[in-house]
Scaffold this motif. Structure first.
Motif, PDB file in Angstrom:
ATOM      1  N   THR A  26       0.790  -1.230   0.000  1.00 27.75           N
ATOM      2  CA  THR A  26       0.000   0.000   0.000  1.00 27.75           C
ATOM      3  C   THR A  26       0.821   1.279   0.000  1.00 27.75           C
ATOM      4  O   THR A  26       0.269   2.351  -0.230  1.00 27.75           O
ATOM      5  CB  THR A  26      -0.920   0.016   1.234  1.00 27.75           C
ATOM      6  N   HIS A  27       2.125   1.197   0.267  1.00 25.39           N
ATOM      7  CA  HIS A  27       2.909   2.426   0.422  1.00 25.39           C
ATOM      8  C   HIS A  27       3.189   3.088  -0.928  1.00 25.39           C
ATOM      9  O   HIS A  27       3.203   2.436  -1.973  1.00 25.39           O
ATOM     10  CB  HIS A  27       4.226   2.128   1.141  1.00 25.39           C
ATOM     11  N   GLU A  28       3.390   4.380  -0.866  1.00 19.93           N
ATOM     12  CA  GLU A  28       3.816   5.112  -2.049  1.00 19.93           C
ATOM     13  C   GLU A  28       5.290   4.811  -2.312  1.00 19.93           C
ATOM     14  O   GLU A  28       6.097   4.826  -1.380  1.00 19.93           O
ATOM     15  CB  GLU A  28       3.628   6.617  -1.843  1.00 19.93           C
ATOM     16  N   PRO A  29       5.661   4.511  -3.560  1.00 20.25           N
ATOM     17  CA  PRO A  29       7.063   4.189  -3.858  1.00 20.25           C
ATOM     18  C   PRO A  29       8.012   5.275  -3.361  1.00 20.25           C
ATOM     19  O   PRO A  29       7.732   6.468  -3.483  1.00 20.25           O
ATOM     20  CB  PRO A  29       7.082   4.081  -5.384  1.00 20.25           C
ATOM     21  N   ILE A  30       9.128   4.848  -2.815  1.00 16.83           N
ATOM     22  CA  ILE A  30      10.109   5.774  -2.258  1.00 16.83           C
ATOM     23  C   ILE A  30      11.251   6.017  -3.235  1.00 16.83           C
ATOM     24  O   ILE A  30      11.662   7.156  -3.449  1.00 16.83           O
ATOM     25  CB  ILE A  30      10.652   5.228  -0.921  1.00 16.83           C
ATOM     26  N   THR A  31      11.758   4.950  -3.825  1.00 14.72           N
ATOM     27  CA  THR A  31      12.894   5.077  -4.742  1.00 14.72           C
ATOM     28  C   THR A  31      12.413   5.153  -6.188  1.00 14.72           C
ATOM     29  O   THR A  31      11.376   4.586  -6.548  1.00 14.72           O
ATOM     30  CB  THR A  31      13.849   3.885  -4.584  1.00 14.72           C
ATOM     31  N   ASP A  32      13.183   5.830  -7.012  1.00 12.80           N
ATOM     32  CA  ASP A  32      12.825   5.971  -8.429  1.00 12.80           C
ATOM     33  C   ASP A  32      12.849   4.628  -9.148  1.00 12.80           C
ATOM     34  O   ASP A  32      12.008   4.359 -10.006  1.00 12.80           O
ATOM     35  CB  ASP A  32      13.787   6.944  -9.117  1.00 12.80           C
ATOM     36  N   ALA A  33      13.821   3.785  -8.797  1.00 15.66           N
ATOM     37  CA  ALA A  33      13.937   2.491  -9.470  1.00 15.66           C
ATOM     38  C   ALA A  33      12.696   1.639  -9.243  1.00 15.66           C
ATOM     39  O   ALA A  33      12.208   0.969 -10.162  1.00 15.66           O
ATOM     40  CB  ALA A  33      15.183   1.756  -8.978  1.00 15.66           C
ATOM     41  N   TYR A  34      12.181   1.668  -8.024  1.00 18.03           N
ATOM     42  CA  TYR A  34      10.975   0.884  -7.737  1.00 18.03           C
ATOM     43  C   TYR A  34       9.747   1.535  -8.364  1.00 18.03           C
ATOM     44  O   TYR A  34       8.851   0.847  -8.854  1.00 18.03           O
ATOM     45  CB  TYR A  34      10.797   0.759  -6.231  1.00 18.03           C
ATOM     46  N   ARG A  35       9.700   2.851  -8.366  1.00 22.60           N
ATOM     47  CA  ARG A  35       8.554   3.562  -8.931  1.00 22.60           C
ATOM     48  C   ARG A  35       8.431   3.297 -10.429  1.00 22.60           C
ATOM     49  O   ARG A  35       7.325   3.154 -10.956  1.00 22.60           O
ATOM     50  CB  ARG A  35       8.696   5.062  -8.676  1.00 22.60           C
TER      51      ARG A  35
END
Length: 211
Positions: A26-35
Motif C-alpha cells: 500500500t505504500h507510495e514508492p520511495i525510490t525511483d527504481a521501484y517507482r
C-alpha cells in the motif's frame, strides 16, 4: 536489487517501527527504481521485508530469541557430549543443521511468506526449542529461583496469548475482507487464483467492501 533498496528505505522511514503490516502493498514508492520498475512480488529477504513492515525493533527481538536459542544449544550440546550418546548427538546435529539452513535461507528467499511453510515452520521451531530446553540439560536452581522462573514463564505465556488473540482478530478481519474481494476478482479478471494471493485484494478497498 530495486526491491531490496525499496525495502531498506521503507525500514528507515519510521525507524525502528517500520511502516506497518502490508505496507509493502500500500505504500507510495520511495525510490525511483521501484517507482519506474515492475512491481511484482517482494524482496526475497524475509528479514528485510519484516524490517520494512514491522520495523528493526522486531528484528532486534528476533535476534534476542536467536541468542537465547544459541545459549540453549551450547548447554544442550555440552550435556550430550558428556553423556557420550553418539546416536543422540547425530540426531541433534542433523536437526540443528536443518533448522539453521532454513533460517539462513530466509535471508535470500520468501520461505516464511507461504502459509504452508509458516504452518510447518512453527511446529518444527517449537519442537526444536523444546529439544534445546530439555530439563536434564539445564543447570539446577534453588526453590526460590524455580518459583521466580515459573512465575516469569506464566507471565510470558499470558502476554503471548493476549498478543495472539489480537493477531487472530485482525487475521479474521483480513480473511473476511479477502473473501469479499475474491468474488469481484474472479468476476473481473478471469485469471484464476494466483500464488501471490495479494493480487486478489483491492488496495485501497472499495467502500462497499469495508462494511
Amino acid at each position: 536489487m530495486p526491491l531490496f533498496v525499496e525495502a531498506w528505505m521503507m525500514s528507515v522511514q519510521n525507524f525502528p517501527f517500520g511502516m506497518g503490516p502490508q505496507s509493502w502493498l500500500t505504500h507510495e514508492p520511495i525510490t525511483d527504481a521501484y517507482r519506474e520498475g515492475a512491481k511484482i512480488g517482494h524482496p526475497h529477504n524475509m528479514y528485510l521485508m519484516w524490517a520494512a513492515e514491522y520495523g528493526w525493533l522486531v528484528i532486534g527481538l528476533i535476534l534476542v530469541v536467536a541468542g537465547q536459542a544459541i545459549r540453549n544449544f551450547l548447554i544442550r550440546r555440552t550435556a550430550i557430549l558428556e553423556s557420550g550418546n553418539t546416536s543422540e548427538a547425530i540426531i541433534f546435529a542433523g536437526i540443528t543443521a536443518s533448522i539453521s539452513g532454513a533460517l539462513f535461507h530466509g535471508s535470500v528467499s520468501a520461505v516464511f511468506m507461504a502459509p504452508g511453510s509458516m504452518l510447518v515452520g512453527i511446529l518444527v521451531l517449537s519442537a526444536f526449542w523444546g529439544l534445546l530446553y530439555r530439563s536434564e540439560a539445564r543447570p539446577k536452581h534453588g526453590i526460590l529461583k524455580k518459583r521466580v522462573k515459573k512465575s516469569y514463564c506464566w507471565l510470558v505465556i499470558m502476554v503471548l496469548l493476549l498478543a495472539w488473540f489480537g493477531w487472530m482478530r485482525e487475521t479474521i478481519i483480513y480473511y473476511e475482507a479477502m473473501k469479499a474481494d475474491e468474488e469481484q476478482y474472479m468476476e473481473g479478471s478471469g485469471g484464476g487464483i494466483m500464488p501471490r494471493f495479494w493480487y486478489h485484494g483491492n488496495f485501497p478497498r472499495f467502500e462497499e467492501l469495508k462494511q
